[in-house]
Design a protein around this motif. Structure first.
Motif, PDB file in Angstrom:
ATOM      1  N   ALA A   1       0.696  -0.246   1.626  1.00  0.00           N
ATOM      2  CA  ALA A   1       1.099   0.623   0.524  1.00  0.00           C
ATOM      3  C   ALA A   1       1.131   2.066   1.016  1.00  0.00           C
ATOM      4  O   ALA A   1       0.259   2.488   1.784  1.00  0.00           O
ATOM      5  CB  ALA A   1       0.146   0.490  -0.651  1.00  0.00           C
TER       6      ALA A   1
ATOM      7  N   GLU B   1      -0.714   9.043  -6.134  1.00  0.00           N
ATOM      8  CA  GLU B   1       0.629   8.565  -6.459  1.00  0.00           C
ATOM      9  C   GLU B   1       1.247   7.847  -5.275  1.00  0.00           C
ATOM     10  O   GLU B   1       0.823   8.011  -4.129  1.00  0.00           O
ATOM     11  CB  GLU B   1       1.520   9.735  -6.889  1.00  0.00           C
ATOM     12  CG  GLU B   1       1.663  10.827  -5.851  1.00  0.00           C
ATOM     13  CD  GLU B   1       2.424  12.042  -6.364  1.00  0.00           C
ATOM     14  OE1 GLU B   1       2.512  12.232  -7.591  1.00  0.00           O
ATOM     15  OE2 GLU B   1       2.950  12.795  -5.528  1.00  0.00           O
ATOM     16  N   ALA B   2       2.257   7.039  -5.592  1.00  0.00           N
ATOM     17  CA  ALA B   2       2.984   6.330  -4.545  1.00  0.00           C
ATOM     18  C   ALA B   2       3.934   7.277  -3.846  1.00  0.00           C
ATOM     19  O   ALA B   2       4.461   8.212  -4.451  1.00  0.00           O
ATOM     20  CB  ALA B   2       3.759   5.168  -5.154  1.00  0.00           C
TER      21      ALA B   2
ATOM     22  N   ASN C   1       4.507  -5.048  -0.476  1.00  0.00           N
ATOM     23  CA  ASN C   1       3.905  -3.888  -1.144  1.00  0.00           C
ATOM     24  C   ASN C   1       2.684  -4.356  -1.942  1.00  0.00           C
ATOM     25  O   ASN C   1       2.812  -5.087  -2.928  1.00  0.00           O
ATOM     26  CB  ASN C   1       4.925  -3.243  -2.070  1.00  0.00           C
ATOM     27  CG  ASN C   1       4.444  -1.923  -2.632  1.00  0.00           C
ATOM     28  OD1 ASN C   1       3.257  -1.639  -2.651  1.00  0.00           O
ATOM     29  ND2 ASN C   1       5.380  -1.118  -3.104  1.00  0.00           N
TER      30      ASN C   1
ATOM     31  N   MET D   1       0.623  -2.506  -3.711  1.00  0.00           N
ATOM     32  CA  MET D   1       0.194  -1.490  -4.675  1.00  0.00           C
ATOM     33  C   MET D   1      -0.453  -2.084  -5.922  1.00  0.00           C
ATOM     34  O   MET D   1      -1.451  -1.550  -6.429  1.00  0.00           O
ATOM     35  CB  MET D   1       1.391  -0.630  -5.077  1.00  0.00           C
ATOM     36  CG  MET D   1       1.019   0.629  -5.825  1.00  0.00           C
ATOM     37  SD  MET D   1       0.301   1.888  -4.742  1.00  0.00           S
ATOM     38  CE  MET D   1       1.746   2.376  -3.811  1.00  0.00           C
ATOM     39  N   LYS D   2       0.100  -3.152  -6.461  1.00  0.00           N
ATOM     40  CA  LYS D   2      -0.413  -3.683  -7.730  1.00  0.00           C
ATOM     41  C   LYS D   2      -1.813  -4.278  -7.615  1.00  0.00           C
ATOM     42  O   LYS D   2      -2.461  -4.537  -8.629  1.00  0.00           O
ATOM     43  CB  LYS D   2       0.546  -4.720  -8.292  1.00  0.00           C
ATOM     44  CG  LYS D   2       0.665  -6.000  -7.479  1.00  0.00           C
ATOM     45  CD  LYS D   2       1.621  -6.960  -8.181  1.00  0.00           C
ATOM     46  CE  LYS D   2       1.758  -8.274  -7.446  1.00  0.00           C
ATOM     47  NZ  LYS D   2       2.665  -9.212  -8.180  1.00  0.00           N
TER      48      LYS D   2
ATOM     49  N   GLY E   1       6.313   3.125  -2.846  1.00  0.00           N
ATOM     50  CA  GLY E   1       5.035   2.627  -2.356  1.00  0.00           C
ATOM     51  C   GLY E   1       5.136   1.634  -1.222  1.00  0.00           C
ATOM     52  O   GLY E   1       4.112   1.224  -0.657  1.00  0.00           O
ATOM     53  N   SER E   2       6.339   1.249  -0.866  1.00  0.00           N
ATOM     54  CA  SER E   2       6.480   0.257   0.206  1.00  0.00           C
ATOM     55  C   SER E   2       6.588   0.929   1.563  1.00  0.00           C
ATOM     56  O   SER E   2       6.956   2.093   1.669  1.00  0.00           O
ATOM     57  CB  SER E   2       7.714  -0.622  -0.045  1.00  0.00           C
ATOM     58  OG  SER E   2       8.888   0.180  -0.037  1.00  0.00           O
TER      59      SER E   2
ATOM     60  N   ASP F   1      -5.949   1.490 -12.462  1.00  0.00           N
ATOM     61  CA  ASP F   1      -4.663   1.288 -11.801  1.00  0.00           C
ATOM     62  C   ASP F   1      -4.083   2.635 -11.376  1.00  0.00           C
ATOM     63  O   ASP F   1      -4.520   3.702 -11.835  1.00  0.00           O
ATOM     64  CB  ASP F   1      -3.692   0.580 -12.752  1.00  0.00           C
ATOM     65  CG  ASP F   1      -4.139  -0.841 -13.089  1.00  0.00           C
ATOM     66  OD1 ASP F   1      -4.832  -1.447 -12.247  1.00  0.00           O
ATOM     67  OD2 ASP F   1      -3.784  -1.323 -14.187  1.00  0.00           O
ATOM     68  N   LEU F   2      -3.037   2.571 -10.557  1.00  0.00           N
ATOM     69  CA  LEU F   2      -2.432   3.798 -10.038  1.00  0.00           C
ATOM     70  C   LEU F   2      -1.999   4.740 -11.158  1.00  0.00           C
ATOM     71  O   LEU F   2      -2.188   5.952 -11.050  1.00  0.00           O
ATOM     72  CB  LEU F   2      -1.226   3.441  -9.161  1.00  0.00           C
ATOM     73  CG  LEU F   2      -0.499   4.617  -8.515  1.00  0.00           C
ATOM     74  CD1 LEU F   2      -1.394   5.314  -7.494  1.00  0.00           C
ATOM     75  CD2 LEU F   2       0.803   4.149  -7.856  1.00  0.00           C
TER      76      LEU F   2
ATOM     77  N   LEU G   1      -4.290  -2.685  -6.025  1.00  0.00           N
ATOM     78  CA  LEU G   1      -5.221  -1.599  -5.703  1.00  0.00           C
ATOM     79  C   LEU G   1      -5.847  -0.999  -6.956  1.00  0.00           C
ATOM     80  O   LEU G   1      -5.192  -0.826  -7.985  1.00  0.00           O
ATOM     81  CB  LEU G   1      -4.495  -0.505  -4.914  1.00  0.00           C
ATOM     82  CG  LEU G   1      -3.809  -0.951  -3.616  1.00  0.00           C
ATOM     83  CD1 LEU G   1      -3.181   0.253  -2.915  1.00  0.00           C
ATOM     84  CD2 LEU G   1      -4.772  -1.681  -2.688  1.00  0.00           C
TER      85      LEU G   1
ATOM     86  N   LEU H   1       0.664   5.794  -0.006  1.00  0.00           N
ATOM     87  CA  LEU H   1       0.012   6.572  -1.056  1.00  0.00           C
ATOM     88  C   LEU H   1      -0.224   8.005  -0.597  1.00  0.00           C
ATOM     89  O   LEU H   1      -0.279   8.296   0.603  1.00  0.00           O
ATOM     90  CB  LEU H   1      -1.348   5.952  -1.405  1.00  0.00           C
ATOM     91  CG  LEU H   1      -1.372   4.610  -2.106  1.00  0.00           C
ATOM     92  CD1 LEU H   1      -2.767   4.007  -1.999  1.00  0.00           C
ATOM     93  CD2 LEU H   1      -0.972   4.770  -3.561  1.00  0.00           C
TER      94      LEU H   1
END
Length: 223
Positions: free
Chosen positions: A212, A114-115, A126, A128-129, A119-120, A156-157, A131, A214
Protein backbone atom coordinates in the motif's frame (compact mmCIF):
# COMPACT_ATOMS: atom_id res chain seq x y z
CA UNK A 1 -16.30 128.48 28.74
CA UNK A 2 -17.78 127.41 25.47
CA UNK A 3 -14.35 126.85 23.94
CA UNK A 4 -13.26 124.69 26.84
CA UNK A 5 -16.25 122.43 26.44
CA UNK A 6 -15.51 121.97 22.74
CA UNK A 7 -11.96 120.94 23.52
CA UNK A 8 -13.18 118.34 25.98
CA UNK A 9 -15.59 116.89 23.42
CA UNK A 10 -12.84 116.66 20.80
CA UNK A 11 -10.50 115.07 23.30
CA UNK A 12 -13.12 112.56 24.22
CA UNK A 13 -13.65 111.53 20.59
CA UNK A 14 -9.93 111.08 20.13
CA UNK A 15 -9.65 108.80 23.07
CA UNK A 16 -12.54 106.75 21.80
CA UNK A 17 -10.98 106.51 18.38
CA UNK A 18 -7.70 105.24 19.82
CA UNK A 19 -9.47 102.61 21.80
CA UNK A 20 -11.26 101.26 18.77
CA UNK A 21 -8.06 101.22 16.74
CA UNK A 22 -6.24 99.19 19.39
CA UNK A 23 -8.90 96.50 19.36
CA UNK A 24 -8.73 96.16 15.59
CA UNK A 25 -4.98 95.75 15.75
CA UNK A 26 -5.24 92.84 18.24
CA UNK A 27 -7.81 91.05 16.08
CA UNK A 28 -5.65 91.27 12.97
CA UNK A 29 -2.63 89.88 14.83
CA UNK A 30 -4.59 86.81 16.00
CA UNK A 31 -5.63 85.80 12.49
CA UNK A 32 -2.15 85.96 10.96
CA UNK A 33 -0.05 84.19 13.63
CA UNK A 34 -2.07 81.04 14.60
CA UNK A 35 -0.05 78.14 16.11
CA UNK A 36 0.34 74.89 14.09
CA UNK A 37 1.40 71.42 15.13
CA UNK A 38 1.25 67.79 13.85
CA UNK A 39 1.86 64.15 14.88
CA UNK A 40 3.04 61.26 12.65
CA UNK A 41 2.28 57.75 13.95
CA UNK A 42 4.36 55.06 12.21
CA UNK A 43 2.58 51.75 12.80
CA UNK A 44 4.89 49.00 13.97
CA UNK A 45 8.26 49.21 15.66
CA UNK A 46 11.86 49.80 14.70
CA UNK A 47 10.96 50.95 11.19
CA UNK A 48 9.73 47.46 10.30
CA UNK A 49 6.07 48.33 9.86
CA UNK A 50 3.35 45.79 10.56
CA UNK A 51 3.39 42.14 9.50
CA UNK A 52 5.82 39.40 10.43
CA UNK A 53 9.14 39.06 8.64
CA UNK A 54 9.18 35.49 9.98
CA UNK A 55 7.38 33.24 7.50
CA UNK A 56 4.91 30.67 8.80
CA UNK A 57 6.54 27.30 8.30
CA UNK A 58 6.09 23.72 9.49
CA UNK A 59 9.04 21.35 9.27
CA UNK A 60 9.96 17.81 10.28
CA UNK A 61 12.91 16.48 12.26
CA UNK A 62 14.55 13.58 10.43
CA UNK A 63 15.79 10.48 12.23
CA UNK A 64 19.32 11.93 12.26
CA UNK A 65 18.08 15.13 13.98
CA UNK A 66 18.27 17.29 10.88
CA UNK A 67 15.54 19.56 9.54
CA UNK A 68 13.38 18.38 6.64
CA UNK A 69 11.20 20.71 4.59
CA UNK A 70 8.62 18.27 3.24
CA UNK A 71 6.65 21.02 1.52
CA UNK A 72 6.38 19.72 -2.03
CA UNK A 73 3.70 17.50 -3.52
CA UNK A 74 6.29 14.73 -3.81
CA UNK A 75 7.04 14.96 -0.07
CA UNK A 76 9.93 13.08 1.48
CA UNK A 77 10.39 9.37 2.07
CA UNK A 78 10.08 8.27 5.68
CA UNK A 79 11.66 4.89 6.32
CA UNK A 80 9.78 2.65 8.77
CA UNK A 81 11.77 -0.30 10.12
CA UNK A 82 10.06 -3.58 9.27
CA UNK A 83 7.90 -2.11 6.51
CA UNK A 84 9.31 -4.59 4.00
CA UNK A 85 8.23 -7.55 6.14
CA UNK A 86 4.75 -6.27 6.96
CA UNK A 87 2.36 -9.22 7.01
CA UNK A 88 -1.10 -9.86 8.51
CA UNK A 89 -1.16 -9.67 12.29
CA UNK A 90 1.75 -7.26 12.56
CA UNK A 91 1.86 -3.60 13.55
CA UNK A 92 4.27 -0.98 12.26
CA UNK A 93 5.16 1.96 14.53
CA UNK A 94 6.94 5.16 13.62
CA UNK A 95 7.42 8.54 15.31
CA UNK A 96 7.37 11.79 13.35
CA UNK A 97 8.57 14.96 15.13
CA UNK A 98 6.92 18.04 13.63
CA UNK A 99 7.69 21.58 14.71
CA UNK A 100 6.58 25.15 14.13
CA UNK A 101 9.54 26.73 12.37
CA UNK A 102 8.18 30.29 12.65
CA UNK A 103 9.82 32.65 15.09
CA UNK A 104 6.66 34.54 16.04
CA UNK A 105 3.51 32.97 14.54
CA UNK A 106 1.44 30.30 16.28
CA UNK A 107 -0.74 27.87 14.34
CA UNK A 108 -3.00 24.85 14.19
CA UNK A 109 -2.09 21.53 12.58
CA UNK A 110 -4.16 18.87 10.91
CA UNK A 111 -2.72 15.37 10.61
CA UNK A 112 -4.17 13.07 7.96
CA UNK A 113 -3.06 9.62 6.82
CA UNK A 114 -3.97 9.29 3.17
CA UNK A 115 -3.39 7.09 0.16
CA UNK A 116 -0.92 8.13 -2.49
CA UNK A 117 -2.99 7.97 -5.64
CA UNK A 118 -5.28 4.97 -5.31
CA UNK A 119 -2.93 3.38 -2.79
CA UNK A 120 -1.59 0.72 -5.11
CA UNK A 121 2.07 0.07 -5.96
CA UNK A 122 2.69 -1.34 -9.40
CA UNK A 123 0.91 -4.64 -9.97
CA UNK A 124 1.05 -5.70 -6.29
CA UNK A 125 -2.30 -6.40 -4.62
CA UNK A 126 -3.53 -3.32 -2.75
CA UNK A 127 -3.82 -4.17 0.96
CA UNK A 128 -5.26 -0.79 2.00
CA UNK A 129 -8.63 -2.16 3.14
CA UNK A 130 -6.91 -4.41 5.68
CA UNK A 131 -5.06 -1.61 7.45
CA UNK A 132 -6.02 0.01 10.76
CA UNK A 133 -4.52 3.24 12.08
CA UNK A 134 -3.86 4.71 15.51
CA UNK A 135 -1.87 7.77 16.52
CA UNK A 136 -0.77 9.61 19.65
CA UNK A 137 0.75 13.03 20.19
CA UNK A 138 3.41 11.82 22.59
CA UNK A 139 4.38 15.41 23.44
CA UNK A 140 1.09 15.78 25.30
CA UNK A 141 -0.07 12.17 25.66
CA UNK A 142 -3.15 12.95 23.55
CA UNK A 143 -4.70 10.17 21.47
CA UNK A 144 -5.25 11.60 18.01
CA UNK A 145 -7.23 8.71 16.52
CA UNK A 146 -7.67 4.96 16.85
CA UNK A 147 -6.59 2.99 19.90
CA UNK A 148 -2.83 3.09 20.52
CA UNK A 149 -3.25 0.64 23.40
CA UNK A 150 -4.78 -1.89 21.00
CA UNK A 151 -3.73 -1.21 17.39
CA UNK A 152 -6.00 -4.02 16.17
CA UNK A 153 -8.89 -1.69 17.09
CA UNK A 154 -7.58 1.23 15.05
CA UNK A 155 -9.64 3.24 12.58
CA UNK A 156 -9.97 2.85 8.84
CA UNK A 157 -8.06 5.16 6.51
CA UNK A 158 -11.06 7.48 6.09
CA UNK A 159 -11.03 8.27 9.83
CA UNK A 160 -7.27 8.51 10.31
CA UNK A 161 -7.12 12.26 10.90
CA UNK A 162 -6.91 14.72 13.79
CA UNK A 163 -6.27 18.33 14.75
CA UNK A 164 -3.48 19.69 16.95
CA UNK A 165 -4.40 23.19 18.07
CA UNK A 166 -2.28 26.10 19.27
CA UNK A 167 1.17 24.96 18.24
CA UNK A 168 3.45 27.59 19.77
CA UNK A 169 5.83 29.74 17.76
CA UNK A 170 9.44 28.62 17.81
CA UNK A 171 10.57 31.81 19.52
CA UNK A 172 13.91 31.70 17.73
CA UNK A 173 15.16 32.12 14.17
CA UNK A 174 13.80 29.63 11.65
CA UNK A 175 15.94 26.64 10.73
CA UNK A 176 16.82 25.76 7.15
CA UNK A 177 16.73 22.45 5.33
CA UNK A 178 19.60 20.27 6.56
CA UNK A 179 20.27 22.27 9.73
CA UNK A 180 20.85 20.39 12.95
CA UNK A 181 17.59 20.59 14.86
CA UNK A 182 17.60 22.80 17.94
CA UNK A 183 14.50 22.84 20.13
CA UNK A 184 12.42 25.97 20.29
CA UNK A 185 9.88 27.23 22.81
CA UNK A 186 7.70 24.85 24.80
CA UNK A 187 4.76 23.69 22.74
CA UNK A 188 6.42 24.39 19.38
CA UNK A 189 7.21 20.72 18.72
CA UNK A 190 4.78 17.78 18.60
CA UNK A 191 5.79 14.17 18.10
CA UNK A 192 3.28 11.97 16.31
CA UNK A 193 3.54 8.25 17.01
CA UNK A 194 1.71 6.42 14.23
CA UNK A 195 0.73 2.75 14.32
CA UNK A 196 -0.39 0.85 11.22
CA UNK A 197 -1.89 -2.59 11.84
CA UNK A 198 -2.37 -5.24 9.16
CA UNK A 199 -5.48 -7.15 10.17
CA UNK A 200 -5.20 -10.94 10.17
CA UNK A 201 -8.25 -12.36 8.43
CA UNK A 202 -8.79 -15.18 5.93
CA UNK A 203 -9.21 -12.92 2.90
CA UNK A 204 -5.64 -11.63 3.21
CA UNK A 205 -4.44 -14.97 1.83
CA UNK A 206 -5.54 -13.70 -1.58
CA UNK A 207 -3.31 -10.63 -1.18
CA UNK A 208 0.02 -12.42 -0.82
CA UNK A 209 2.78 -9.96 -1.74
CA UNK A 210 0.41 -7.02 -1.24
CA UNK A 211 1.51 -3.44 -0.64
CA UNK A 212 0.00 0.00 0.00
CA UNK A 213 1.22 3.50 -0.81
CA UNK A 214 0.57 5.85 2.12
CA UNK A 215 1.68 9.21 3.41
CA UNK A 216 1.07 11.42 6.43
CA UNK A 217 -0.15 14.83 5.28
CA UNK A 218 0.38 17.60 7.82
CA UNK A 219 -1.40 20.83 7.05
CA UNK A 220 -0.74 24.02 9.00
CA UNK A 221 -2.76 27.20 9.42
CA UNK A 222 -1.45 30.30 11.11
CA UNK A 223 -3.38 32.02 13.91
Amino acid sequence: MEQTMKKKKMSGKARAALAVGSLLGVAALATTAAFTDFANINLGSGGEGIGSSSKFDIAVVDTDDTVLQADTEAGVDWVIPGADSFVPGRTLTTTIPVFNNSKTITGDLSVVVEAIGDGSIGTSPNIMKFLKFSATDTSTGTVLFGDPADPTAGVDLASAEAEIADVAARGADSLAEGDAYVSGANGSEHTIELQVHFTDEPETADYNGGQAALRVHIDAQSK
